[in-house]
Motif scaffolding. Structure first.
Motif, PDB file in Angstrom:
ATOM      1  N   VAL A   1       0.864  -1.175   0.000  1.00 57.28           N
ATOM      2  CA  VAL A   1       0.000   0.000   0.000  1.00 57.28           C
ATOM      3  C   VAL A   1       0.898   1.222   0.000  1.00 57.28           C
ATOM      4  O   VAL A   1       1.714   1.394   0.908  1.00 57.28           O
ATOM      5  CB  VAL A   1      -0.899   0.017   1.253  1.00 57.28           C
TER       6      VAL A   1
ATOM      7  N   CYS B   1       1.187   5.015   0.577  1.00 55.81           N
ATOM      8  CA  CYS B   1       0.477   6.152   1.150  1.00 55.81           C
ATOM      9  C   CYS B   1       0.694   7.372   0.259  1.00 55.81           C
ATOM     10  O   CYS B   1       1.700   7.468  -0.449  1.00 55.81           O
ATOM     11  CB  CYS B   1       0.979   6.435   2.568  1.00 55.81           C
TER      12      CYS B   1
ATOM     13  N   TYR C   1       3.586   0.486   2.810  1.00 54.36           N
ATOM     14  CA  TYR C   1       3.376  -0.431   3.931  1.00 54.36           C
ATOM     15  C   TYR C   1       2.816  -1.743   3.403  1.00 54.36           C
ATOM     16  O   TYR C   1       2.362  -1.812   2.262  1.00 54.36           O
ATOM     17  CB  TYR C   1       2.400   0.199   4.939  1.00 54.36           C
TER      18      TYR C   1
ATOM     19  N   ASP D   1       0.368  -4.916   2.552  1.00 62.19           N
ATOM     20  CA  ASP D   1      -1.003  -4.976   2.053  1.00 62.19           C
ATOM     21  C   ASP D   1      -2.000  -4.911   3.209  1.00 62.19           C
ATOM     22  O   ASP D   1      -1.796  -5.540   4.249  1.00 62.19           O
ATOM     23  CB  ASP D   1      -1.197  -6.277   1.272  1.00 62.19           C
ATOM     24  N   GLY D   2      -3.044  -4.134   3.034  1.00 60.71           N
ATOM     25  CA  GLY D   2      -4.086  -4.003   4.048  1.00 60.71           C
ATOM     26  C   GLY D   2      -3.901  -2.805   4.964  1.00 60.71           C
ATOM     27  O   GLY D   2      -4.784  -2.494   5.762  1.00 60.71           O
ATOM     28  N   TYR D   3      -2.771  -2.108   4.867  1.00 55.40           N
ATOM     29  CA  TYR D   3      -2.496  -0.955   5.723  1.00 55.40           C
ATOM     30  C   TYR D   3      -3.452   0.190   5.379  1.00 55.40           C
ATOM     31  O   TYR D   3      -3.768   0.429   4.220  1.00 55.40           O
ATOM     32  CB  TYR D   3      -1.046  -0.506   5.506  1.00 55.40           C
ATOM     33  N   ASP D   4      -3.911   0.931   6.385  1.00 54.54           N
ATOM     34  CA  ASP D   4      -4.799   2.082   6.183  1.00 54.54           C
ATOM     35  C   ASP D   4      -4.004   3.365   6.405  1.00 54.54           C
ATOM     36  O   ASP D   4      -3.712   3.732   7.535  1.00 54.54           O
ATOM     37  CB  ASP D   4      -5.978   2.017   7.144  1.00 54.54           C
ATOM     38  N   CYS D   5      -3.643   4.025   5.330  1.00 55.28           N
ATOM     39  CA  CYS D   5      -2.818   5.237   5.395  1.00 55.28           C
ATOM     40  C   CYS D   5      -3.526   6.423   6.045  1.00 55.28           C
ATOM     41  O   CYS D   5      -2.873   7.391   6.433  1.00 55.28           O
ATOM     42  CB  CYS D   5      -2.376   5.639   3.995  1.00 55.28           C
TER      43      CYS D   5
ATOM     44  N   ASP E   1      -0.846   4.771  12.893  1.00 52.98           N
ATOM     45  CA  ASP E   1      -0.485   3.385  13.193  1.00 52.98           C
ATOM     46  C   ASP E   1       0.922   3.371  13.766  1.00 52.98           C
ATOM     47  O   ASP E   1       1.868   3.759  13.087  1.00 52.98           O
ATOM     48  CB  ASP E   1      -0.557   2.522  11.939  1.00 52.98           C
TER      49      ASP E   1
END
Length: 98
Positions: free
Chosen positions: A13, A15, A72, A74-78, A82
């Motif tokens: 992912v 950002c 980051y 896969d699946g990370y929420d920018c 975190d």
């Protein structure tokens, strides 16, 4: 300059590229940064081989037009802070050069 270790088999992912407001090395060696939009993230641990170079890039970008883009796993929420997940890659770029 791009730093980090990325496995081509894993998705990442990216950002949104942002300016950096602050950098922090916490007791124990965790390296954090805060974007100008106020999102605080973990970058790496100072024991990792890439940490010194990543810290240098973050510091060099502050107070300039340089922006930072971080990838980051896969699946990370920018969009959310975190403080646990390490970055896979850090890139500094000049926004005027596309």
């Amino acid at each position: 300059m791009i730093l980090g270790v990325v496995s081509p088999a894993l998705a990442a992912v990216k950002c949104f590229p942002e300016k950096i407001k602050s950098v922090q090395v916490a007791r124990g060696g965790d390296l954090f940064y805060t974007t100008v939009t106020g999102v605080r993230r973990k970058l790496t641990h100072m024991s990792q081989y890439e940490a010194t170079a990543m810290l240098s890039l973050l510091k060099d970008s502050m107070g300039t037009n340089q922006i930072i883009q971080v990838s980051y796993p896969d699946g990370y929420d920018c969009k959310k802070p975190d403080l646990t997940v390490h970055a896979d890659l850090l890139m500094m770029q000049d926004p005027a050069v596309q």
